[in-house]
Design an enzyme around this catalytic site. Structure first.
Site, PDB file in Angstrom:
ATOM      1  N   PHE A 253       0.855  -1.183   0.000  1.00 29.33           N
ATOM      2  CA  PHE A 253       0.000   0.000   0.000  1.00 29.33           C
ATOM      3  C   PHE A 253       0.888   1.230   0.000  1.00 29.33           C
ATOM      4  CE2 PHE A 253      -4.250  -1.715   0.592  1.00 29.33           C
ATOM      5  CZ  PHE A 253      -3.923  -3.042   0.741  1.00 29.33           C
ATOM      6  N   ALA A 254       0.562   2.188  -0.869  1.00 32.02           N
ATOM      7  CA  ALA A 254       1.341   3.433  -0.945  1.00 32.02           C
ATOM      8  C   ALA A 254       0.338   4.573  -1.080  1.00 32.02           C
ATOM      9  CB  ALA A 254       2.304   3.375  -2.120  1.00 32.02           C
TER      10      ALA A 254
ATOM     11  N   ASP B 205       7.395   0.906   3.528  1.00 33.90           N
ATOM     12  CA  ASP B 205       8.514   1.697   4.063  1.00 33.90           C
ATOM     13  C   ASP B 205       9.667   0.775   4.464  1.00 33.90           C
ATOM     14  OD1 ASP B 205       6.837   0.685   6.074  1.00 33.90           O
ATOM     15  OD2 ASP B 205       7.452   2.225   7.511  1.00 33.90           O
TER      16      ASP B 205
ATOM     17  N   HIS C  83       8.339 -10.151  14.868  1.00 32.55           N
ATOM     18  CA  HIS C  83       8.594  -8.712  14.966  1.00 32.55           C
ATOM     19  C   HIS C  83       9.998  -8.482  15.532  1.00 32.55           C
ATOM     20  CE1 HIS C  83       8.091  -4.520  15.955  1.00 32.55           C
ATOM     21  NE2 HIS C  83       6.805  -4.513  15.621  1.00 32.55           N
TER      22      HIS C  83
ATOM     23  N   GLU D  22      -2.633  -5.540  13.195  1.00 34.31           N
ATOM     24  CA  GLU D  22      -1.544  -6.348  13.758  1.00 34.31           C
ATOM     25  C   GLU D  22      -2.040  -7.161  14.956  1.00 34.31           C
ATOM     26  OE1 GLU D  22       2.825  -5.127  13.793  1.00 34.31           O
ATOM     27  OE2 GLU D  22       2.203  -4.676  15.850  1.00 34.31           O
TER      28      GLU D  22
HETATM   29  C1  2GW Z   1      -0.351   7.273   7.651  1.00 32.66           C
HETATM   30  C2  2GW Z   1      -0.344   7.886   8.890  1.00 32.66           C
HETATM   31  C3  2GW Z   1       0.143   7.192   9.970  1.00 32.66           C
HETATM   32  C4  2GW Z   1       0.619   5.883   9.790  1.00 32.66           C
HETATM   33  C5  2GW Z   1       0.609   5.289   8.520  1.00 32.66           C
HETATM   34  C6  2GW Z   1       0.116   5.982   7.455  1.00 32.66           C
HETATM   35  C7  2GW Z   1       0.118   5.380   6.143  1.00 32.66           C
HETATM   36  C8  2GW Z   1       0.377   4.025   5.965  1.00 32.66           C
HETATM   37  C9  2GW Z   1      -0.104   6.174   4.990  1.00 32.66           C
HETATM   38  O1  2GW Z   1      -0.349   7.416   5.015  1.00 32.66           O
HETATM   39  N1  2GW Z   1      -0.048   5.593   3.747  1.00 32.66           N
HETATM   40  C10 2GW Z   1       0.208   4.262   3.598  1.00 32.66           C
HETATM   41  O2  2GW Z   1       0.273   3.773   2.452  1.00 32.66           O
HETATM   42  N2  2GW Z   1       0.389   3.471   4.703  1.00 32.66           N
HETATM   43  C11 2GW Z   1       0.620   2.012   4.486  1.00 32.66           C
HETATM   44  O3  2GW Z   1       0.452   1.315   5.699  1.00 32.66           O
HETATM   45  C12 2GW Z   1       2.067   1.774   4.021  1.00 32.66           C
HETATM   46  O4  2GW Z   1       2.106   0.623   3.195  1.00 32.66           O
HETATM   47  C13 2GW Z   1       2.764   1.495   5.325  1.00 32.66           C
HETATM   48  O5  2GW Z   1       3.991   0.805   5.158  1.00 32.66           O
HETATM   49  C14 2GW Z   1       1.687   0.694   6.067  1.00 32.66           C
HETATM   50  C15 2GW Z   1       1.820   0.699   7.614  1.00 32.66           C
HETATM   51  O6  2GW Z   1       2.077   2.015   8.091  1.00 32.66           O
HETATM   52  P1  2GW Z   1       3.490   2.366   8.736  1.00 32.66           P
HETATM   53  O7  2GW Z   1       4.560   1.799   7.854  1.00 32.66           O
HETATM   54  O8  2GW Z   1       3.576   3.833   9.018  1.00 32.66           O
HETATM   55  O9  2GW Z   1       3.400   1.606  10.063  1.00 32.66           O
HETATM   56  P2  2GW Z   1       4.588   1.065  11.021  1.00 32.66           P
HETATM   57  O10 2GW Z   1       5.697   0.524  10.201  1.00 32.66           O
HETATM   58  O11 2GW Z   1       4.968   2.086  12.029  1.00 32.66           O
HETATM   59  O12 2GW Z   1       3.721  -0.001  11.712  1.00 32.66           O
HETATM   60  C16 2GW Z   1       3.536  -1.274  12.215  1.00 32.66           C
HETATM   61  O13 2GW Z   1       2.302  -1.246  12.923  1.00 32.66           O
HETATM   62  C17 2GW Z   1       1.157  -1.004  12.140  1.00 32.66           C
HETATM   63  C18 2GW Z   1       0.001  -1.061  13.100  1.00 32.66           C
HETATM   64  O14 2GW Z   1      -1.132  -0.478  12.593  1.00 32.66           O
HETATM   65  C19 2GW Z   1       1.003  -2.059  11.042  1.00 32.66           C
HETATM   66  O15 2GW Z   1       0.730  -3.320  11.629  1.00 32.66           O
HETATM   67  C20 2GW Z   1       2.278  -2.138  10.242  1.00 32.66           C
HETATM   68  O16 2GW Z   1       2.163  -3.218   9.336  1.00 32.66           O
HETATM   69  C21 2GW Z   1       3.460  -2.372  11.169  1.00 32.66           C
HETATM   70  O17 2GW Z   1       4.649  -2.365  10.399  1.00 32.66           O
HETATM   71 MN    MN Z   2       5.978   0.293   8.153  1.00 31.00          MN
END
Ligand code: 2GW
Ligand code: MN
Length: 296
Positions: A64-65, A156, A176, A246
């Protein structure tokens, strides 16, 4: 398709004799339900490829992006071309609100990008939770016909080293990187009995990361369908699990044991210094400015 489970091995292939007493002594490479935990030096990449390459498999990956996260896509795809399932057919399924911004990346033969337009959701909890539903839909509409395995990943992140066919199995969870050395009462499972993701004290195997899960398409379908149903049930009850999807993933994988588990090598975190068990980092969550990427 059922032949995919066979481990046919080519005649005449030479490789190191499997050991009974030697091997990695610093890590556990099998769970109490006899599922492998994949670590460097516990498998032979040449043998693994010799078994899996002739099967002509298609491996789908979903990323997802949405919003500012589109900026991570190029590095994700370019590094995946170098390290992710090299020489296999890979279908990248990209879910984005900005299809015109998807970078053009040179793909090896047999590898394809599919772009799916999705609405821009504003709450990050909704983006993260809606992934289960969107993956369910894409499996129903397309992937059940087109892919053998599916791996669902965060965008990311960057690949650094082989991330190969040793990960293929029926149902696969990813440990994790911040929790592999903690006890189960320190896991951030959902602890309120009102949530469908509730895990009582004293239970739990591993803390699985929401950023990577996968397996055979029909098994991942059951997982995403159940997690989506449970997310909806919680929403109807006015409760949101501690770590959204999660938490639901952790509930599912506790009661539906994965057949293979990926060590933290398969998704490390650049914020954490490499620990002694880590002989290689294959994929890692990159450092990002949370405040900046997350503001609208
Ligand atoms: C927007 C605001 C705050 C957090 C995320 C986003 C966001 C996420 C966004 O604006 N656009 C988007 O495409 N994403 C997608 O969701 C993107 O693929 C991203 O890698 C994924 C998860 O968000 P991310 O990478 O910021 O979360 P992490 O790496 O801090 O989070 C972990 O915990 C999450 C709990 O909800 C998920 O389980 C995630 O899979 C974990 O890695
Ligand atoms: Mn992430």
């Amino acid at each position: 398709r059922d032949r995919n489970c066979d481990l046919d091995s080519p005649k005449g292939l030479l490789y190191k004799q499997p050991g009974i007493t030697l091997g990695r002594c610093d890590v556990v490479a099998v769970t109490p339900w006899s599922a492998p935990i994949v670590w460097e030096e516990t498998f032979d990449p040449v043998l693994v490829d010799a078994i899996y390459k002739p099967k002509n498999l298609t491996i789908a990956t979903t990323v997802f992006a949405i919003g500012k996260y589109i900026r991570f896509l190029r590095d994700f795809l370019e590094t995946a071309e170098k390290h992710f399932m090299v020489d296999f057919k890979v279908h990248y399924h990209i879910f984005t609100d900005q299809p015109q911004e998807v970078p053009s990346v040179n793909l090896a033969a047999g590898r394809k990008i599919f772009v799916h337009q999705v609405p821009k959701l504003n709450r990050w909890q909704d983006i993260s939770a809606s992934r289960m539903q969107m993956i369910q839909t894409i499996i129903e509409e397309q992937l059940h016909r087109e892919a053998d395995y599916i791996y669902c990943q965060d965008v990311d992140a960057k690949f650094h080293f082989r991330w190969g066919a040793e990960t293929l199995d029926r149902l696969v969870g990813q440990i994790h990187p911040w929790f592999y050395d903690l006890s189960r009462d320190q896991f951030t499972y959902e602890r309120r009995p009102e949530s469908t993701a509730y895990i009582p004290p004293g239970e739990g195997d591993f803390y699985y990361i929401g950023a990577m899960f996968g397996g055979r398409v029909e098994e991942v379908y059951k997982l995403v369908k159940r997690c989506h149903e449970n997310l909806e049930a919680d929403k109807a009850n006015g409760i949101e699990a501690a770590w959204q999807e999660e938490s639901h993933l952790n509930w599912y994988l506790l009661y539906n044991k994965p057949s293979k588990i990926l060590s933290p090598e398969y998704l490390w975190d650049d914020k954490r210094d490499k620990t002694n068990v880590m002989k290689v980092v294959r994929l890692s969550h990159i450092l990002k400015n949370y405040a900046e990427v997350r503001e609208n």
